[in-house]
Scaffold this motif. Structure first.
Motif, short mmCIF file in Angstrom:
data_model
loop_
_atom_site.label_atom_id
_atom_site.label_comp_id
_atom_site.label_asym_id
_atom_site.label_seq_id
_atom_site.Cartn_x
_atom_site.Cartn_y
_atom_site.Cartn_z
N ILE A 247 0.81 -1.23 0.00
CA ILE A 247 0.00 0.00 0.00
C ILE A 247 0.84 1.27 0.00
O ILE A 247 0.34 2.36 0.29
CB ILE A 247 -0.97 0.02 1.20
N PHE A 248 2.11 1.18 -0.34
CA PHE A 248 3.01 2.32 -0.17
C PHE A 248 2.66 3.54 -1.02
O PHE A 248 3.11 4.63 -0.75
CB PHE A 248 4.47 1.91 -0.43
N ARG A 249 1.81 3.39 -2.02
CA ARG A 249 1.48 4.53 -2.89
C ARG A 249 0.30 5.36 -2.39
O ARG A 249 0.06 6.44 -2.89
CB ARG A 249 1.18 4.03 -4.30
N SER A 250 -0.45 4.85 -1.44
CA SER A 250 -1.65 5.54 -0.98
C SER A 250 -1.47 6.08 0.44
O SER A 250 -1.46 5.32 1.41
CB SER A 250 -2.85 4.58 -1.01
N ASN A 251 -1.35 7.40 0.56
CA ASN A 251 -1.15 8.01 1.87
C ASN A 251 -2.29 7.70 2.82
O ASN A 251 -2.07 7.43 4.00
CB ASN A 251 -0.98 9.52 1.74
N ARG A 252 -3.51 7.74 2.33
CA ARG A 252 -4.67 7.47 3.19
C ARG A 252 -4.65 6.03 3.68
O ARG A 252 -4.90 5.76 4.85
CB ARG A 252 -5.97 7.75 2.44
N ASP A 253 -4.34 5.08 2.79
CA ASP A 253 -4.28 3.67 3.18
C ASP A 253 -3.17 3.42 4.19
O ASP A 253 -3.34 2.62 5.12
CB ASP A 253 -4.08 2.78 1.96
N ARG B 196 8.00 8.41 6.95
CA ARG B 196 6.55 8.65 7.09
C ARG B 196 6.00 7.88 8.30
O ARG B 196 5.17 8.41 9.04
CB ARG B 196 5.84 8.22 5.82
N VAL B 197 6.45 6.64 8.48
CA VAL B 197 6.01 5.85 9.64
C VAL B 197 6.48 6.52 10.93
O VAL B 197 5.71 6.64 11.89
CB VAL B 197 6.53 4.39 9.55
N ILE B 198 7.70 6.97 10.97
CA ILE B 198 8.23 7.61 12.17
C ILE B 198 7.46 8.91 12.47
O ILE B 198 7.12 9.18 13.62
CB ILE B 198 9.75 7.87 12.04
N THR B 199 7.16 9.67 11.44
CA THR B 199 6.35 10.89 11.61
C THR B 199 4.97 10.54 12.16
O THR B 199 4.46 11.21 13.06
CB THR B 199 6.22 11.65 10.28
N PHE B 200 4.38 9.47 11.66
CA PHE B 200 3.08 9.01 12.16
C PHE B 200 3.19 8.65 13.64
O PHE B 200 2.36 9.05 14.44
CB PHE B 200 2.60 7.80 11.35
N LEU B 201 4.24 7.91 13.99
CA LEU B 201 4.40 7.47 15.38
C LEU B 201 4.62 8.64 16.34
O LEU B 201 4.29 8.54 17.52
CB LEU B 201 5.56 6.49 15.50
N LYS B 202 5.13 9.75 15.87
CA LYS B 202 5.40 10.91 16.71
C LYS B 202 4.17 11.79 16.95
O LYS B 202 4.22 12.71 17.77
CB LYS B 202 6.52 11.76 16.11
N GLN B 203 3.06 11.51 16.28
CA GLN B 203 1.84 12.29 16.50
C GLN B 203 1.37 12.10 17.94
O GLN B 203 1.37 10.97 18.45
CB GLN B 203 0.74 11.85 15.55
#
Length: 80
Positions: free
Chosen positions: A9-15, A49-56
């Motif tokens: 799913i790496f192409r879909s930001n929402r997914d 992107r995953v790390i940024t997500f985890l920092k929310q």
């Protein structure tokens, strides 16, 4: 250990966001102590992107820590 592979799913930001949120919430709710997220090595954009997500702030409340897997920077270990 539960794992989430983001390659399909790496192409879909929402997914990506939906998959990460669902995975972390479900793992925390089922009492997992650690899970792995596999963004792959590649250029490092998906890993960042995953790390940024985890920092929310709202996500940060769900886990204790995260780290790159020793010897494999294509995996992120999340300690719950």
């Amino acid at each position: 250990m539960l794992s989430l592979d983001l390659h399909p799913i790496f192409r879909s930001n929402r997914d990506i966001d939906t998959a990460l949120r669902t995975f972390i919430v479900r793992a925390a709710a089922t009492g997992q102590t650690a899970v792995e997220i596999i963004p792959g090595k590649g250029s490092g954009k998906l890993r960042q992107r995953v790390i940024t997500f985890l920092k929310q702030p709202q996500v940060r409340k769900l886990y204790a820590s995260y780290e790159l897997a020793p010897g494999n920077d294509g995996k992120i270990i999340v300690r719950l």
